[in-house]
Design a protein around this motif. Sequence first.
Motif, PDB file in Angstrom:
ATOM      1  N   UNK A   6       0.936  -1.044  -0.060  1.00  0.00           N
ATOM      2  CA  UNK A   6       0.000  -0.028   0.005  1.00  0.00           C
ATOM      3  C   UNK A   6       0.813   1.337  -0.001  1.00  0.00           C
ATOM      4  N   UNK A   7       1.327   1.480  -1.242  1.00  0.00           N
ATOM      5  CA  UNK A   7       2.440   2.676  -1.307  1.00  0.00           C
ATOM      6  C   UNK A   7       1.427   3.641  -2.303  1.00  0.00           C
ATOM      7  N   UNK A   8       2.015   4.792  -2.062  1.00  0.00           N
ATOM      8  CA  UNK A   8       1.533   5.804  -2.927  1.00  0.00           C
ATOM      9  C   UNK A   8       1.811   5.584  -4.556  1.00  0.00           C
ATOM     10  N   UNK A  12      -0.860   5.293  -7.422  1.00  0.00           N
ATOM     11  CA  UNK A  12      -1.087   6.078  -8.714  1.00  0.00           C
ATOM     12  C   UNK A  12      -1.582   5.142  -9.776  1.00  0.00           C
ATOM     13  N   UNK A  13      -1.120   3.912  -9.910  1.00  0.00           N
ATOM     14  CA  UNK A  13      -1.199   2.970 -11.093  1.00  0.00           C
ATOM     15  C   UNK A  13      -2.497   2.383 -11.094  1.00  0.00           C
ATOM     16  N   UNK A  14      -3.262   2.499 -10.027  1.00  0.00           N
ATOM     17  CA  UNK A  14      -4.554   1.900  -9.881  1.00  0.00           C
ATOM     18  C   UNK A  14      -5.408   2.558 -11.050  1.00  0.00           C
ATOM     19  N   UNK A  28     -17.676   9.235  -4.190  1.00  0.00           N
ATOM     20  CA  UNK A  28     -17.628  10.243  -3.104  1.00  0.00           C
ATOM     21  C   UNK A  28     -16.791   9.867  -1.853  1.00  0.00           C
ATOM     22  N   UNK A  29     -16.516   8.440  -1.740  1.00  0.00           N
ATOM     23  CA  UNK A  29     -15.993   7.858  -0.445  1.00  0.00           C
ATOM     24  C   UNK A  29     -14.412   7.892  -0.729  1.00  0.00           C
ATOM     25  N   UNK A  30     -14.034   8.244  -1.962  1.00  0.00           N
ATOM     26  CA  UNK A  30     -12.603   8.278  -2.322  1.00  0.00           C
ATOM     27  C   UNK A  30     -11.994   6.934  -2.343  1.00  0.00           C
ATOM     28  N   UNK A  31     -12.770   5.859  -2.784  1.00  0.00           N
ATOM     29  CA  UNK A  31     -12.391   4.508  -2.563  1.00  0.00           C
ATOM     30  C   UNK A  31     -11.829   4.131  -3.841  1.00  0.00           C
ATOM     31  N   UNK A  32     -10.631   3.083  -3.653  1.00  0.00           N
ATOM     32  CA  UNK A  32     -10.202   2.631  -4.687  1.00  0.00           C
ATOM     33  C   UNK A  32      -8.991   1.735  -4.315  1.00  0.00           C
ATOM     34  N   UNK A  33      -8.197   1.526  -5.314  1.00  0.00           N
ATOM     35  CA  UNK A  33      -6.922   0.663  -4.837  1.00  0.00           C
ATOM     36  C   UNK A  33      -7.401  -0.824  -3.980  1.00  0.00           C
ATOM     37  N   UNK A  56      -0.640  -3.198 -11.900  1.00  0.00           N
ATOM     38  CA  UNK A  56      -0.141  -3.971 -10.783  1.00  0.00           C
ATOM     39  C   UNK A  56      -0.564  -5.419 -10.775  1.00  0.00           C
ATOM     40  N   UNK A  57      -1.451  -5.772 -11.500  1.00  0.00           N
ATOM     41  CA  UNK A  57      -2.035  -6.998 -11.873  1.00  0.00           C
ATOM     42  C   UNK A  57      -0.800  -7.913 -12.357  1.00  0.00           C
TER      43      UNK A  57
END
Length: 74
Positions: A6-8, A12-14, A28-33, A56-57
Amino acid sequence: MAKVPDTPENMKKCICGGCPSHDQCMKDKMEGFFCAKGKSSCDLAKNGCLCGACPLASDYRLDKMYYCEIGAAE
Ligand code: SF4
Ligand code: SF4
């Protein structure tokens, strides 16, 4: 399959943000990665998953999809 750090840089690649299943609730919840952060708190409507096309996959040999539903890769 490996755990995704879990790195910045990885975040960014997600490409979840461009996914048809990445809905307004997630935005809205800024979910991802999700493969690193764990599952979404939103109700998922499965409209496709872009994880197979994500860099990343291949970096971490992820062999599943819909990490927003199944939670982080182990
Ligand atoms: S594999 Fe899926 S959840 Fe993980 S970073 Fe890529 S698009 Fe996001
Ligand atoms: S984990 Fe897959 S289905 Fe879920 S938002 Fe990311 S790309 Fe879309």
